[in-house]
Motif scaffolding. Structure first.
Motif: not given
Length: 87
Positions: A70-77
């Motif tokens: 969930h820490y990486l929700e801002d960078c799905p690519m």
């Protein structure tokens, strides 16, 4: 009873002020992440969560950090690119 002189103004956290804090407790900024290196399923008691090993820009592998999904929700690519490389 609180006196007005005892109240301090709210100052939002600045990463530069808290450089001594471990990066493991801070959500990484998307612009600071270079690549996702690895993935694991970490078991906690009866539950589990997916964690990614990330490498920061201009940092070696000694500074790689495991972060929850969930820490990486801002960078799905970035996550999708890593998942495609695994497949």
């Amino acid at each position: 009873v609180v006196h007005v002189n005892d109240i301090k103004p709210f100052i939002e956290e600045d990463r530069n002020l808290f450089v001594d804090r471990g990066r493991k407790t801070q959500i990484p900024v998307v612009e600071e992440i270079d690549t996702i290196v690895n993935k694991r399923n970490r078991v906690y008691g009866k539950g589990s969560r997916i964690e990614y090993l990330i490498r920061y820009k201009n940092a070696g592998e000694d500074n790689d950090v495991w972060v929850p999904q969930h820490y990486l929700e801002d960078c799905p690519m970035l996550v999708r690119q890593f998942e495609d490389e695994l497949a």
